[in-house]
Write a protein that holds these residues in place. Structure first.
Motif, PDB file in Angstrom:
ATOM      1  N   ALA A 166       0.832  -1.211   0.000  1.00 41.25           N
ATOM      2  CA  ALA A 166       0.000   0.000   0.000  1.00 41.25           C
ATOM      3  C   ALA A 166       0.862   1.256   0.000  1.00 41.25           C
ATOM      4  CB  ALA A 166      -0.941  -0.009   1.209  1.00 41.25           C
ATOM      5  N   SER A 167       1.963   1.229   0.733  1.00 41.04           N
ATOM      6  CA  SER A 167       2.858   2.383   0.783  1.00 41.04           C
ATOM      7  C   SER A 167       3.543   2.609  -0.558  1.00 41.04           C
ATOM      8  CB  SER A 167       3.911   2.193   1.882  1.00 41.04           C
ATOM      9  OG  SER A 167       3.304   2.125   3.160  1.00 41.04           O
ATOM     10  N   LEU A 168       3.945   1.534  -1.217  1.00 43.29           N
ATOM     11  CA  LEU A 168       4.569   1.664  -2.536  1.00 43.29           C
ATOM     12  C   LEU A 168       3.579   2.234  -3.552  1.00 43.29           C
ATOM     13  CD1 LEU A 168       6.704  -1.579  -2.824  1.00 43.29           C
ATOM     14  CD2 LEU A 168       7.560   0.758  -3.109  1.00 43.29           C
ATOM     15  N   ILE A 169       2.343   1.765  -3.492  1.00 43.14           N
ATOM     16  CA  ILE A 169       1.322   2.282  -4.409  1.00 43.14           C
ATOM     17  C   ILE A 169       1.158   3.782  -4.202  1.00 43.14           C
ATOM     18  CG2 ILE A 169      -1.137   2.220  -4.959  1.00 43.14           C
ATOM     19  CD1 ILE A 169      -1.001  -0.817  -4.178  1.00 43.14           C
ATOM     20  N   GLU A 170       1.123   4.206  -2.943  1.00 42.80           N
ATOM     21  CA  GLU A 170       0.965   5.628  -2.655  1.00 42.80           C
ATOM     22  C   GLU A 170       2.182   6.442  -3.089  1.00 42.80           C
ATOM     23  OE1 GLU A 170      -1.002   7.096   1.008  1.00 42.80           O
ATOM     24  OE2 GLU A 170       0.950   7.992   1.450  1.00 42.80           O
ATOM     25  N   ARG A 171       3.365   5.876  -2.949  1.00 40.12           N
ATOM     26  CA  ARG A 171       4.597   6.592  -3.270  1.00 40.12           C
ATOM     27  C   ARG A 171       4.929   6.571  -4.767  1.00 40.12           C
ATOM     28  NH1 ARG A 171       4.858   9.343   1.488  1.00 40.12           N
ATOM     29  NH2 ARG A 171       6.638   8.756   2.798  1.00 40.12           N
ATOM     30  N   GLY A 172       4.178   5.807  -5.552  1.00 39.54           N
ATOM     31  CA  GLY A 172       4.421   5.766  -6.983  1.00 39.54           C
ATOM     32  C   GLY A 172       4.289   7.147  -7.614  1.00 39.54           C
ATOM     33  N   SER A 173       4.885   7.314  -8.783  1.00 42.70           N
ATOM     34  CA  SER A 173       4.897   8.623  -9.435  1.00 42.70           C
ATOM     35  C   SER A 173       4.808   8.431 -10.945  1.00 42.70           C
ATOM     36  CB  SER A 173       6.186   9.369  -9.086  1.00 42.70           C
ATOM     37  OG  SER A 173       7.307   8.697  -9.638  1.00 42.70           O
ATOM     38  N   LYS A 174       4.855   9.538 -11.663  1.00 44.94           N
ATOM     39  CA  LYS A 174       4.819   9.444 -13.130  1.00 44.94           C
ATOM     40  C   LYS A 174       6.049   8.735 -13.676  1.00 44.94           C
ATOM     41  CE  LYS A 174       6.661  14.158 -13.736  1.00 44.94           C
ATOM     42  NZ  LYS A 174       7.978  13.779 -14.236  1.00 44.94           N
ATOM     43  N   ASP A 175       7.120   8.730 -12.886  1.00 43.88           N
ATOM     44  CA  ASP A 175       8.341   8.053 -13.319  1.00 43.88           C
ATOM     45  C   ASP A 175       8.411   6.595 -12.862  1.00 43.88           C
ATOM     46  OD1 ASP A 175       9.382  10.394 -14.523  1.00 43.88           O
ATOM     47  OD2 ASP A 175       9.995  11.121 -12.551  1.00 43.88           O
ATOM     48  N   VAL A 176       7.620   6.263 -11.841  1.00 43.79           N
ATOM     49  CA  VAL A 176       7.638   4.907 -11.294  1.00 43.79           C
ATOM     50  C   VAL A 176       6.200   4.406 -11.181  1.00 43.79           C
ATOM     51  CG1 VAL A 176       8.327   3.405  -9.405  1.00 43.79           C
ATOM     52  CG2 VAL A 176       9.719   5.420  -9.964  1.00 43.79           C
ATOM     53  N   GLU A 177       5.863   3.435 -12.003  1.00 54.14           N
ATOM     54  CA  GLU A 177       4.528   2.824 -11.944  1.00 54.14           C
ATOM     55  C   GLU A 177       4.606   1.596 -11.052  1.00 54.14           C
ATOM     56  OE1 GLU A 177       1.016   0.983 -14.821  1.00 54.14           O
ATOM     57  OE2 GLU A 177       2.969   1.551 -15.668  1.00 54.14           O
ATOM     58  N   VAL A 178       3.771   1.578 -10.017  1.00 55.03           N
ATOM     59  CA  VAL A 178       3.725   0.439  -9.095  1.00 55.03           C
ATOM     60  C   VAL A 178       2.500  -0.397  -9.437  1.00 55.03           C
ATOM     61  CG1 VAL A 178       3.565  -0.292  -6.700  1.00 55.03           C
ATOM     62  CG2 VAL A 178       4.914   1.737  -7.290  1.00 55.03           C
ATOM     63  N   VAL A 179       2.737  -1.649  -9.772  1.00 53.06           N
ATOM     64  CA  VAL A 179       1.655  -2.548 -10.183  1.00 53.06           C
ATOM     65  C   VAL A 179       1.470  -3.622  -9.113  1.00 53.06           C
ATOM     66  CG1 VAL A 179       0.819  -4.106 -11.979  1.00 53.06           C
ATOM     67  CG2 VAL A 179       2.312  -2.163 -12.595  1.00 53.06           C
ATOM     68  N   PRO A 180       0.399  -3.540  -8.308  1.00 53.65           N
ATOM     69  CA  PRO A 180       0.169  -4.585  -7.314  1.00 53.65           C
ATOM     70  C   PRO A 180      -0.332  -5.861  -7.977  1.00 53.65           C
ATOM     71  CG  PRO A 180      -1.627  -3.002  -7.285  1.00 53.65           C
ATOM     72  CD  PRO A 180      -0.629  -2.484  -8.278  1.00 53.65           C
ATOM     73  N   VAL A 181       0.221  -6.984  -7.551  1.00 47.00           N
ATOM     74  CA  VAL A 181      -0.173  -8.289  -8.096  1.00 47.00           C
ATOM     75  C   VAL A 181      -0.514  -9.190  -6.915  1.00 47.00           C
ATOM     76  CG1 VAL A 181       0.481 -10.200  -9.590  1.00 47.00           C
ATOM     77  CG2 VAL A 181       1.483  -7.938  -9.977  1.00 47.00           C
ATOM     78  N   GLY A 182      -1.784  -9.520  -6.784  1.00 44.19           N
ATOM     79  CA  GLY A 182      -2.200 -10.303  -5.625  1.00 44.19           C
ATOM     80  C   GLY A 182      -3.246 -11.337  -5.970  1.00 44.19           C
ATOM     81  N   ARG A 183      -3.825 -11.906  -4.923  1.00 43.64           N
ATOM     82  CA  ARG A 183      -4.835 -12.938  -5.125  1.00 43.64           C
ATOM     83  C   ARG A 183      -6.078 -12.361  -5.793  1.00 43.64           C
ATOM     84  NH1 ARG A 183      -4.802 -15.434   0.908  1.00 43.64           N
ATOM     85  NH2 ARG A 183      -4.888 -13.204   1.326  1.00 43.64           N
ATOM     86  N   PRO A 184      -6.746 -13.160  -6.618  1.00 43.08           N
ATOM     87  CA  PRO A 184      -6.496 -14.579  -6.902  1.00 43.08           C
ATOM     88  C   PRO A 184      -5.466 -14.814  -8.014  1.00 43.08           C
ATOM     89  CG  PRO A 184      -8.491 -13.893  -7.999  1.00 43.08           C
ATOM     90  CD  PRO A 184      -8.007 -12.685  -7.225  1.00 43.08           C
ATOM     91  N   ALA A 185      -5.110 -13.743  -8.761  1.00 39.34           N
ATOM     92  CA  ALA A 185      -4.197 -13.939  -9.894  1.00 39.34           C
ATOM     93  C   ALA A 185      -2.860 -14.517  -9.443  1.00 39.34           C
ATOM     94  CB  ALA A 185      -3.987 -12.619 -10.626  1.00 39.34           C
TER      95      ALA A 185
END
Length: 300
Positions: free
Chosen positions: A14-33
């Motif tokens: 959650a912190s990485l998603i919030e800290r993401g920016s136009k230069d860094v895209e954070v893509v969460p990958v979780g269940r069920p995938a």
């Protein structure tokens, strides 16, 4: 730069998603995938994210329940973590894996460094140590970041528990003979982003391996609690007195290390980044929780 982070609800994810920016895209990958208990799901889910770096943040974290669910804890924290690292290797990218102070027994009388002997006291720590070994074996381009006493505005953690209890009680009993480094997940996210940028820019980076990464400074659990509640009171939030107790007065199924202090000197030397002093980081999170989050959020 694209970072695929395993898990969606965890504090670091959650912190990485919030800290993401136009230069860094954070893509969460979780269940069920992606389900670490189902290794066959890992590669396809990460491949779909098309990452430049994989952050292995998902884990089985219920320390006491792990004593009764050893098989599941090892499936997620060891086998699953190894599958994530192997998938990253198959995609030709590094993996940044999160581990824990619980790989140590707490018997040392000073802060642990990366080369100290490991000796976990329970199933959780043993499963995370096995995960470290599986990650290192699966992908030579790995950063294993051991952290401790993690809190944030997200999920369940000690800061939110203290604020919730203070809403209903005048006094809270907190263990005073266990020591460590309170660490904000927001700071962990910043450190990961800093390290990821280094891996992106330095094609000859050769200092892969194990690092300790915690907030600066140390305290015990009761000192941590007092600072949380003193800060909350200063911001007009809930407050309660803290009463020191011993570990023996608060029995748990799994033993905890008496000393969880980790030295982050190696990470600072290699990456040129150091976490803020723990009190400052706590104040930032408490201010945020008191300023806009509901009681429902504190109980989450």
């Amino acid at each position: 730069m694209r970072l695929a982070v395993t898990g969606r609800e965890g504090q670091v994810a959650a912190s990485l998603i919030e800290r993401g920016s136009k230069d860094v895209e954070v893509v969460p990958v979780g269940r069920p995938a992606l389900d670490l208990a189902r290794p066959e799901t890992v590669f396809a889910a990460l491949a779909e994210a098309r990452p430049d770096i994989v952050v292995s943040a998902a884990a089985y974290t219920n320390v006491d329940q792990a004593e009764d669910e050893k098989e599941l804890a090892f499936a997620v924290n060891a086998t699953g973590a190894g599958e994530v690292a192997q998938a990253a290797a198959g995609l030709g990218v590094p993996v940044i894996h999160l581990s824990t102070d619980y790989v140590f027994d707490g018997a040392k009388d000073s802060a642990y460094v990366e080369t100290d002997a490991t000796a976990p006291l329970g199933v959780y720590g043993a499963s995370k140590l096995a995960g470290e070994k599986d990650v290192a074996a699966a992908n030579p381009r790995h950063l294993i970041l051991r952290t401790a006493w993690v809190y944030s505005p997200f999920g369940r953690n000690f800061v939110k528990t203290m604020l919730r209890l203070a809403s209903d009680r005048d006094e809270i009993s907190v263990v005073a003979d266990q020591w460590g480094n309170p660490t904000s997940a927001l700071d962990i996210a910043d450190a990961i982003l800093h390290a990821a940028a280094r891996l992106r820019d330095d094609k000859n980076f050769a200092a892969f391996g194990i690092y300790h990464l915690t907030g600066s400074g140390e305290t015990n659990w009761s000192g941590f609690a007092r600072h949380i509640l003193d800060t909350s009171r200063a911001f007009g939030g809930p407050y309660a007195r803290v009463r020191d107790i011993a570990t023996v007065d608060y029995p748990t199924k799994a033993r905890r290390p008496a000393n969880s202090r980790l030295s982050s000197v190696k990470f600072a030397d290699v990456f040129g980044w150091q976490a803020p002093e723990w009190r400052v980081a706590v104040e930032s999170v408490v201010r945020r929780l008191g300023g806009g989050e509901t009681k429902q959020a504190l109980s989450a």
